[in-house]
Design an enzyme around this catalytic site. Structure first.
Site, mmCIF file in Angstrom:
data_model
loop_
_atom_site.group_PDB
_atom_site.id
_atom_site.type_symbol
_atom_site.label_atom_id
_atom_site.label_comp_id
_atom_site.label_asym_id
_atom_site.label_seq_id
_atom_site.Cartn_x
_atom_site.Cartn_y
_atom_site.Cartn_z
ATOM 1 N N ARG A 48 100.786 63.413 61.778
ATOM 2 C CA ARG A 48 99.831 62.535 62.467
ATOM 3 C C ARG A 48 100.583 61.538 63.353
ATOM 4 O O ARG A 48 100.064 61.039 64.342
ATOM 5 C CB ARG A 48 98.941 61.842 61.437
ATOM 6 C CG ARG A 48 97.913 60.906 62.007
ATOM 7 C CD ARG A 48 96.636 60.807 61.174
ATOM 8 N NE ARG A 48 96.806 60.766 59.736
ATOM 9 C CZ ARG A 48 97.253 59.724 59.026
ATOM 10 N NH1 ARG A 48 97.590 58.604 59.635
ATOM 11 N NH2 ARG A 48 97.372 59.800 57.711
ATOM 12 N N TYR A 99 81.552 59.470 82.394
ATOM 13 C CA TYR A 99 81.319 60.606 81.514
ATOM 14 C C TYR A 99 80.350 60.179 80.392
ATOM 15 O O TYR A 99 80.514 59.120 79.790
ATOM 16 C CB TYR A 99 82.649 61.109 80.929
ATOM 17 C CG TYR A 99 82.418 62.036 79.781
ATOM 18 C CD1 TYR A 99 81.808 63.271 79.994
ATOM 19 C CD2 TYR A 99 82.717 61.662 78.486
ATOM 20 C CE1 TYR A 99 81.529 64.103 78.939
ATOM 21 C CE2 TYR A 99 82.445 62.494 77.417
ATOM 22 C CZ TYR A 99 81.851 63.718 77.654
ATOM 23 O OH TYR A 99 81.553 64.535 76.606
ATOM 24 N N ASP A 170 90.147 57.338 84.093
ATOM 25 C CA ASP A 170 89.913 58.692 83.587
ATOM 26 C C ASP A 170 90.208 59.640 84.739
ATOM 27 O O ASP A 170 89.472 59.688 85.724
ATOM 28 C CB ASP A 170 88.452 58.809 83.110
ATOM 29 C CG ASP A 170 88.161 60.151 82.446
ATOM 30 O OD1 ASP A 170 88.838 61.145 82.778
ATOM 31 O OD2 ASP A 170 87.227 60.201 81.613
ATOM 32 N N LYS A 195 89.724 70.137 79.586
ATOM 33 C CA LYS A 195 89.266 70.591 80.901
ATOM 34 C C LYS A 195 90.399 71.255 81.676
ATOM 35 O O LYS A 195 90.903 72.266 81.250
ATOM 36 C CB LYS A 195 88.641 69.415 81.656
ATOM 37 C CG LYS A 195 87.656 68.575 80.826
ATOM 38 C CD LYS A 195 86.367 69.298 80.496
ATOM 39 C CE LYS A 195 85.496 68.565 79.487
ATOM 40 N NZ LYS A 195 85.190 67.182 79.823
HETATM 41 C C1 PLP Z 1 84.836 66.055 79.089
HETATM 42 C C2 PLP Z 1 85.202 64.723 79.559
HETATM 43 C C3 PLP Z 1 85.585 63.724 78.652
HETATM 44 C C4 PLP Z 1 85.544 63.931 77.150
HETATM 45 O O1 PLP Z 1 86.527 64.841 76.723
HETATM 46 P P1 PLP Z 1 86.324 65.824 75.433
HETATM 47 O O2 PLP Z 1 87.603 66.599 75.438
HETATM 48 O O3 PLP Z 1 85.091 66.628 75.687
HETATM 49 O O4 PLP Z 1 86.186 64.958 74.227
HETATM 50 C C5 PLP Z 1 85.968 62.492 79.160
HETATM 51 N N1 PLP Z 1 85.967 62.251 80.490
HETATM 52 C C6 PLP Z 1 85.594 63.171 81.389
HETATM 53 C C7 PLP Z 1 85.602 62.860 82.845
HETATM 54 C C8 PLP Z 1 85.198 64.438 80.963
HETATM 55 O O5 PLP Z 1 84.802 65.354 81.856
#
Ligand code: PLP
Length: 374
Positions: A48, A99, A170, A195
């Site tokens: 962890r 998001y 982000d 993603k």
């Molecule tokens: C999908 C997404 C998230 C969240 O990520 P997860 O891996 O689904 O927990 C955060 N920010 C953006 C812009 C996203 O597209």
């Protein structure tokens, strides 16, 4: 390794970063080390905290984003770790349509008094500057999911810093191939590794990258205490995905540019949302929710699914998720461009759009999905 006088390009870094040391019999790729604990007496103790496959991935993401990376078990786990850094009652400035999961979580924290939330539009620099007065954190997403608003990052970062606030960006949509927020002065970068970095819709992971080593250490301790460590196997998959990140983004961006240009003239499309770069776009379908659902139900080359950034082109009507921001139109369909042939993507989408009004007339009402999607 990159030299300061001749830094390696991103196309090279995605291939070379996070490899084991060079030497006879050394593997080319970071091995998958499935261990929760390590023999005492060395630098590794418990997975962890630190684990070899995770460290290889973190080294790679850190190099791509010019900072020190910590991997998490999902993008939301990384987002929650960042929120955990906010002092009690601290003011957070965030976009109205960030998001969904992030927006909902920030509103929850505001409702229980853990933070005080000021909501802005990501592309309204003046409003962001005003809102940053007395703030602890400016939370930006650029381009935003799913409205594709673009923030003036240098101006917003400067405004936040002069107000004494930290800035998190982000960077999931732009990817490090197209944008490096830390190089523009941001303090933290967030990725949903699920993603584009992973790129194959086969894993869930997140990352936070910090410019400052002390901040990076605070982030790593959040991972340890909140418990959101990724698995060694997923870290291996993410590293493998990163190897092709630059070429995937380049290919998908070419298709996004070409198809959004053609969609501008499509009679079934009221508005194309595409900032001119990146692999994600959105269209406001004429006729609203039912027609937009019919488009999603008719495609065969495209895949009707949530999420984005994979090799396969995905589309969905975002408002099918009840938690999606109401600033997102009911008929908005988000398009995540993959790496298929552009003409196959175009003819599929074109015929789904053209046939949608007739299909909608004979279909049941729009479906609602259970939570927030991706
Ligand atoms: C999908 C997404 C998230 C969240 O990520 P997860 O891996 O689904 O927990 C955060 N920010 C953006 C812009 C996203 O597209």
């Amino acid at each position: 390794m990159p030299q300061d006088d001749h830094p390696l390009s991103i196309e090279t870094l995605v291939v070379s970063a996070g490899r084991p040391p060079v030497g006879p019999d050394q593997p080319l790729n970071a091995p998958i080390v499935p261990a929760s604990a390590f023999h005492a007496g060395g630098s590794l103790e418990y997975a962890r905290e630190e684990s070899p496959t995770t460290s290889a991935l973190e080294q790679a993401i850190g190099l791509l984003e010019h900072g020190t990376a910590t991997a998490f078990s999902s993008g939301m786990a990384a987002a929650n770790a960042a929120m955990d850094l906010i002092p009690p009652g601290g003011v957070v400035v965030a976009p109205s349509a960030a998001y969904t999961g992030v927006a909902v979580r920030l509103r929850e924290l505001d409702a229980i008094g853990r933070i005080r939330l000021r909501i802005v539009e990501a592309d309204d620099t003046e409003a962001i500057t005003t809102a940053c007065e007395g703030a602890a954190l400016l939370w930006l997403e650029s381009p935003t999911n799913p409205l594709l608003q673009v923030a003036d990052l240098p101006a917003c970062i400067a405004a936040a810093h002069s107000a004494g606030a930290l800035v998190l960006v982000d960077n999931t949509f732009a990817t490090p191939v197209l944008q490096n927020p830390l190089a523009l002065g941001a303090d933290l970068v967030l990725h949903s590794v699920t993603k584009a970095l992973g790129g194959h819709s086969d894993l869930m992971m997140g990352a936070l990258v910090a410019a400052d080593p002390d901040l990076a250490e605070r982030v790593r301790i959040r991972r340890v205490l909140l418990g959101a460590a990724p698995s060694a196997f997923d870290c291996f998959l993410a590293l493998r995905g990163i190897r092709t990140l630059a070429i995937r983004v380049e290919r998908a961006q070419d298709s996004a540019r070409e198809i959004t240009r053609r969609l501008e003239a499509h009679p079934m499309v009221e508005r194309v949302r595409y900032p001119g770069f990146g692999t994600i776009a959105a269209i406001d379908v004429a006729g609203g929710a039912a027609v937009a659902e019919a488009v999603c139900g008719a495609v065969v080359v495209w895949t009707h699914a949530t999420s984005l950034g994979g090799v396969e082109s995905l589309l969905e009507r975002r408002r099918r998720w009840p938690l999606e921001s109401t600033t997102v139109p009911e008929g908005l369909v988000r398009l995540s461009f993959g790496i298929e042939a552009v003409e196959d993507l175009w003819s599929d989408l074109d015929s789904a759009l053209t046939g949608a009004p007739a299909a909608a007339a004979s279909a049941p009402g729009p479906r609602r999905a259970p939570s927030g999607g991706a």
